[in-house]
Design an enzyme around this catalytic site. Structure first.
Site, PDB file in Angstrom:
ATOM      1  N   LYS A   1       0.860  -1.193   0.000  1.00 42.47           N
ATOM      2  CA  LYS A   1       0.000   0.000   0.000  1.00 42.47           C
ATOM      3  C   LYS A   1       0.893   1.239   0.000  1.00 42.47           C
ATOM      4  O   LYS A   1       1.531   1.558   1.008  1.00 42.47           O
ATOM      5  CB  LYS A   1      -0.907   0.046   1.240  1.00 42.47           C
ATOM      6  CG  LYS A   1      -1.950   1.157   1.121  1.00 42.47           C
ATOM      7  CD  LYS A   1      -2.420   1.726   2.443  1.00 42.47           C
ATOM      8  CE  LYS A   1      -1.674   2.929   2.904  1.00 42.47           C
ATOM      9  NZ  LYS A   1      -1.779   4.145   2.081  1.00 42.47           N
TER      10      LYS A   1
ATOM     11  N   CYS B   1      13.753  11.345   6.010  1.00 42.28           N
ATOM     12  CA  CYS B   1      13.841  10.872   7.396  1.00 42.28           C
ATOM     13  C   CYS B   1      15.220  11.099   7.985  1.00 42.28           C
ATOM     14  O   CYS B   1      15.359  11.214   9.187  1.00 42.28           O
ATOM     15  CB  CYS B   1      13.486   9.396   7.449  1.00 42.28           C
ATOM     16  SG  CYS B   1      14.475   8.419   6.318  1.00 42.28           S
TER      17      CYS B   1
ATOM     18  N   GLU C   1      10.406  16.253  14.295  1.00 41.81           N
ATOM     19  CA  GLU C   1      10.815  16.312  12.892  1.00 41.81           C
ATOM     20  C   GLU C   1      10.245  17.568  12.254  1.00 41.81           C
ATOM     21  O   GLU C   1       9.035  17.775  12.283  1.00 41.81           O
ATOM     22  CB  GLU C   1      10.197  15.117  12.146  1.00 41.81           C
ATOM     23  CG  GLU C   1      11.071  13.926  12.046  1.00 41.81           C
ATOM     24  CD  GLU C   1      10.498  12.899  11.065  1.00 41.81           C
ATOM     25  OE1 GLU C   1       9.290  12.602  11.097  1.00 41.81           O
ATOM     26  OE2 GLU C   1      11.293  12.380  10.274  1.00 41.81           O
TER      27      GLU C   1
HETATM   28  P1  NAP Z   1       2.800   8.545   7.674  1.00 42.55           P
HETATM   29  O1  NAP Z   1       1.776   9.581   7.809  1.00 42.55           O
HETATM   30  O2  NAP Z   1       3.174   7.736   8.853  1.00 42.55           O
HETATM   31  O3  NAP Z   1       2.307   7.598   6.479  1.00 42.55           O
HETATM   32  C1  NAP Z   1       3.106   6.541   6.020  1.00 42.55           C
HETATM   33  C2  NAP Z   1       2.210   5.502   5.409  1.00 42.55           C
HETATM   34  O4  NAP Z   1       1.371   4.979   6.431  1.00 42.55           O
HETATM   35  C3  NAP Z   1       1.297   6.022   4.300  1.00 42.55           C
HETATM   36  O5  NAP Z   1       1.165   5.022   3.312  1.00 42.55           O
HETATM   37  C4  NAP Z   1      -0.020   6.207   5.046  1.00 42.55           C
HETATM   38  O6  NAP Z   1      -1.160   6.101   4.220  1.00 42.55           O
HETATM   39  C5  NAP Z   1       0.029   5.033   5.978  1.00 42.55           C
HETATM   40  N1  NAP Z   1      -0.875   5.150   7.120  1.00 42.55           N
HETATM   41  C6  NAP Z   1      -1.194   6.248   7.834  1.00 42.55           C
HETATM   42  N2  NAP Z   1      -2.091   5.931   8.796  1.00 42.55           N
HETATM   43  C7  NAP Z   1      -2.333   4.602   8.680  1.00 42.55           C
HETATM   44  C8  NAP Z   1      -3.177   3.683   9.356  1.00 42.55           C
HETATM   45  N3  NAP Z   1      -3.944   4.043  10.382  1.00 42.55           N
HETATM   46  N4  NAP Z   1      -3.181   2.396   8.938  1.00 42.55           N
HETATM   47  C9  NAP Z   1      -2.406   2.005   7.933  1.00 42.55           C
HETATM   48  N5  NAP Z   1      -1.599   2.824   7.226  1.00 42.55           N
HETATM   49  C10 NAP Z   1      -1.552   4.107   7.613  1.00 42.55           C
HETATM   50  O7  NAP Z   1       4.188   9.129   7.115  1.00 42.55           O
HETATM   51  P2  NAP Z   1       4.416  10.067   5.870  1.00 42.55           P
HETATM   52  O8  NAP Z   1       4.005  11.431   6.248  1.00 42.55           O
HETATM   53  O9  NAP Z   1       3.866   9.439   4.630  1.00 42.55           O
HETATM   54  O10 NAP Z   1       6.003   9.981   5.723  1.00 42.55           O
HETATM   55  C11 NAP Z   1       6.866  10.765   6.425  1.00 42.55           C
HETATM   56  C12 NAP Z   1       7.413  10.001   7.629  1.00 42.55           C
HETATM   57  O11 NAP Z   1       8.098   8.840   7.176  1.00 42.55           O
HETATM   58  C13 NAP Z   1       8.441  10.815   8.387  1.00 42.55           C
HETATM   59  O12 NAP Z   1       8.244  10.636   9.759  1.00 42.55           O
HETATM   60  C14 NAP Z   1       9.760  10.186   7.934  1.00 42.55           C
HETATM   61  O13 NAP Z   1      10.814  10.357   8.846  1.00 42.55           O
HETATM   62  C15 NAP Z   1       9.368   8.757   7.797  1.00 42.55           C
HETATM   63  N6  NAP Z   1      10.322   8.047   6.923  1.00 42.55           N
HETATM   64  C16 NAP Z   1      11.199   7.166   7.499  1.00 42.55           C
HETATM   65  C17 NAP Z   1      12.144   6.519   6.705  1.00 42.55           C
HETATM   66  C18 NAP Z   1      13.134   5.559   7.310  1.00 42.55           C
HETATM   67  O14 NAP Z   1      13.782   4.849   6.546  1.00 42.55           O
HETATM   68  N7  NAP Z   1      13.274   5.506   8.624  1.00 42.55           N
HETATM   69  C19 NAP Z   1      12.162   6.759   5.336  1.00 42.55           C
HETATM   70  C20 NAP Z   1      11.252   7.657   4.781  1.00 42.55           C
HETATM   71  C21 NAP Z   1      10.322   8.286   5.597  1.00 42.55           C
HETATM   72  P3  NAP Z   1      -1.908   7.406   3.624  1.00 42.55           P
HETATM   73  O15 NAP Z   1      -0.909   8.084   2.789  1.00 42.55           O
HETATM   74  O16 NAP Z   1      -3.024   6.774   2.863  1.00 42.55           O
HETATM   75  O17 NAP Z   1      -2.346   8.208   4.799  1.00 42.55           O
END
Ligand code: NAP
Length: 484
Positions: free
Chosen positions: A180, A289, A386
Site C-alpha cells: 500500500k 527521514c 521532525e
Molecule cells: P505517515 O503519515 O506515517 O504515512 C506513512 C504511510 O502509512 C502512508 O502510506 C499512510 O497512508 C500510511 N498510514 C497512515 N495511517 C495509517 C493507518 N492508520 N493504517 C495504515 N496505514 C496508515 O508518514 P508520511 O508522512 O507518509 O512519511 C513521512 C514520515 O516517514 C516521516 O516521519 C519520515 O521520517 C518517515 N520516513 C522514514 C524513513 C526511514 O527509513 N526511517 C524513510 C522515509 C520516511 P496514507 O498516505 O493513505 O495516509
C-alpha cells in the site's frame, strides 16, 4: 504528463496480475503539489478487496518460493532493466505527484534500481549453517526460509526507492507481497507494478492496493495470512500499526521518523561541512527521514558556518521541480506547509531569529522559503520534533561532551552526522551517538549494500545490505539424530 510510454500511468490497482478498480467505483484523487492540479485518481479499495489481494499473494507463494534464488533473481534483473529503460518517465511521474526536482527524482529511480539489482544477487547468499555438534550421534544445522506473505506500507517522501527497498529483498527471499503506497504518491508504485508485469513477474507475487489508510492498513495488519509487516513512515503511525500487528504476532520491520543532529567541530573542514549541510538539509525540501533537523556547531566555527550556510541557502532557486535549475520544490501539501510555518513562528516567538527566509514563499501554494534559524535554545519545539521542511536550525555548543549530550537528547535515533578531522574524536563520538546511522564528513548514507535503520523510536530492523534480506527470512533449526 508528457510520457514516452503513457501505459506507465495507471489509475487502477494491480492484484493477482490484473488491473482492478473498486467494485463500488470509489476513488481518491492525487494532486500535483507544485500546481495544485489533479494528477489523476486511484481506487479506494474496501477491506474485502484488500483481503483478495492478500489471498492472491498467498496463492502465488508456493510456486514463487519453489523457484531457485537464481530464477527469482532473473525476474528482478529484468525488472531493474525495465526501470532503467523507463527512468525518465518514472521520474516525471514521481515529480508530478511528489514535487521534488527532476534530477532528484532521477537519482531516486537509480537508487531504487540499484537496490533491486543488488537483492537479485543477494538472494543467492541466504546461507544456513552446520553447527558443531554437542553429541557424537547428532548434527544440528539451520536453513533459511522465506517468512511468507508480506504486507508493506510506504510513505510519500520517496515514492519509488522506499518500495524497491522492501519489494526486492522480499521477492529475492522467496516471499510474495502486497504493497500500500502513500495516498499522496500512488502512481510511482503503480508504474513499478506495470514494469514488474512487463518483466514477467508471475501473477500475485507483487500486488499494489490503494485506498483509505485505516481500511486497507487495517486489513493488512489483521489478516492472519500476512506473516510479515514492513512499514516506513512516521513514528506515530508506526506505533499504531505495531499494536495492530500484535494480535497475530507478525514479524515486523519499522523505518520511522528521525531528528538528526549534524555536529560541526572546530577542527572540521568548513567547506566540506557546508556541502554536506546543503545536501542533507535541503534535499527533497527537507522532507527526508535522515535529513538534518539540528545543526550543532562548536563555538570557534559557529559564525563562519552560519555565514556560509546563509550564503548558499540564499542562492537556491525554488520552483516547480519539472523546471530546469530548480533546486527546491514545494512541500508535499498544505498540512506540511502549515506545520513548518507554525514551528518557525513558535521559535521566533520564543526568541529565535531567521538569518535567511522564515516565511511562505512568494510563489504561494505549498512553497516555503529555504530558511536558516539561529538563536535557538534546546527546549524549543522545533529542536524536539521532525521539521520535515527546508528549515536549518543552528545551535552553538562548547565541548565534545556537551555536543554528544545534545545530540542524544531525543527519543529518535535514526541518523547522525559529524564533521571533524580528529581521529580520536571521530571514534569517541561515533560510538557515543545513539543512532543506527552515522555519517562522518559525509551525508550520502543510503546505499543498496549498507544496512539502514534506527535505534530507539526510529524503528526496528534494517533495510539494505545483507541485513535487509534477513528481514524476510526465518531461521529453521534442524537436528539430525541416530547417526551412530
Ligand atoms: P505517515 O503519515 O506515517 O504515512 C506513512 C504511510 O502509512 C502512508 O502510506 C499512510 O497512508 C500510511 N498510514 C497512515 N495511517 C495509517 C493507518 N492508520 N493504517 C495504515 N496505514 C496508515 O508518514 P508520511 O508522512 O507518509 O512519511 C513521512 C514520515 O516517514 C516521516 O516521519 C519520515 O521520517 C518517515 N520516513 C522514514 C524513513 C526511514 O527509513 N526511517 C524513510 C522515509 C520516511 P496514507 O498516505 O493513505 O495516509
Amino acid at each position: 504528463m508528457n510520457l514516452n510510454d503513457p501505459q506507465l500511468f495507471k489509475q487502477q490497482c494491480y492484484v493477482g496480475g490484473a488491473w482492478v478498480s473498486s467494485a463500488q467505483g470509489a476513488t481518491q484523487g492525487v494532486d500535483n503539489p507544485a500546481t495544485g492540479e489533479q494528477v489523476g485518481t486511484v481506487p479506494a479499495l474496501s477491506a474485502e478487496e484488500t483481503r483478495e489481494a492478500v489471498q492472491a499473494a498467498s496463492d502465488a507463494w508456493p510456486a514463487w518460493r519453489g523457484l531457485t534464488a537464481v530464477q527469482r533473481g532473473a525476474y528482478l534483473h529484468r525488472w531493474a532493466q525495465l526501470i532503467q529503460d523507463n527512468a525518465k518517465d518514472l521520474a516525471v511521474i514521481l515529480t508530478s505527484e511528489q514535487g521534488k526536482p527532476l534530477p532528484e527524482a532521477l537519482g531516486e529511480i537509480k537508487s531504487g534500481q540499484d537496490a533491486i539489482t543488488w537483492f537479485a544477487e543477494e538472494g543467492r547468499r541466504a546461507y544456513g549453517e552446520v553447527i558443531p555438534t554437542p553429541s557424537p550421534d547428532r548434527r544440528p544445522l539451520t536453513i533459511r526460509q522465506p517468512v511468507g506473505v508480506v504486507a508493506a506500507v510506504t510513505p510519500w517522501n520517496f515514492p519509488m526507492s522506499m518500495i524497491a527497498r522492501k519489494v526486492s529483498p522480499a521477492l529475492a527471499a522467496g516471499c510474495t507481497i502486497v504493497l500500500k503506497p502513500a495516498s499522496a504518491t500512488p502512481f510511482s508504485a503503480l508504474a513499478l507494478a506495470a514494469l514488474a508485469d512487463q518483466a514477467g513477474i508471475p501473477a500475485g507475487v507483487f500486488n499494489v492496493v490503494t485506498g483509505k489508510a485505516s481500511v486497507v492498513g487495517g486489513e493488512l495488519t489483521a489478516n492472519p495470512l500476512v506473516r510479515k509487516f514492513t512499514f516506513t513512515g512516521s513514528t506515530e503511525v508506526g506505533k499504531t500499526l505495531m499494536a495492530q500487528c500484535a494480535k497475530t504476532v507478525k514479524n515486523i520491520s519499522l523505518e520511522l521518523g528521525g531528528n538528526a543532529p549534524f555536529i560541526v567541530f572546530d577542527d572540521a573542514d568548513l567547506e566540506r561541512a557546508i556541502t554536506g549541510a546543503m545536501a542533507s538539509k535541503y534535499r527533497n525540501t527537507g522532507q527526508t527521514c535522515i535529513c538534518v533537523n539540528r545543526f550543532l556547531v562548536q563555538d570557534g566555527i559557529y559564525d563562519a558556518f552560519v555565514a556560509r550556510l546563509s550564503e548558499e541557502v540564499t542562492a537556491m532557486r525554488v520552483g516547480n521541480g519539472l523546471e530546469d535549475g530548480v533546486r527546491q520544490g514545494p512541500l508535499v501539501d498544505q498540512q506540511g506547509l502549515e506545520k513548518v510555518e507554525a514551528l518557525v513562528q513558535a521559535s521566533v516567538a520564543l526568541g529565535a531569529r531567521a538569518a535567511v527566509g522564515g516565511r511562505r514563499h512568494e510563489l504561494g501554494g505549498n512553497f516555503y522559503e529555504p530558511t536558516v534559524l539561529v538563536g535557538l535554545t534546546p527546549d524549543m519545539p522545533i529542536l524536539r520534533q521532525e521539521i520535515f521542511g527546508p528549515v536549518a536550525t543552528v545551535v552553538r555548543f562548547k565541548t565534545e561532551e556537551e555536543a554528544i549530550a545534545m545530540a542524544n537528547d531525543t527519543e529518535y535515533g535514526l541518523a547522525s552526522y559529524m564533521y571533524t578531522n580528529d581521529l580520536g574524536r571521530f571514534w569517541r563520538v561515533a560510538e557515543a551517538l545513539e543512532s543506527g546511522l552515522v555519517g562522518v564528513n559525509e551525508t550520502g548514507l543510503a546505499s543498496a549494500e549498507s544496512p539502514f535503520g534506527g535505534y530507539k523510536e526510529s524503528g526496528l530492523g534494517r533495510e539494505g545490505g545483507r541485513q535487509g534480506l534477513d528481514s524476510f527470512l526465518e531461521t529453521k533449526y534442524i537436528l539430525v539424530g541416530g547417526l551412530r
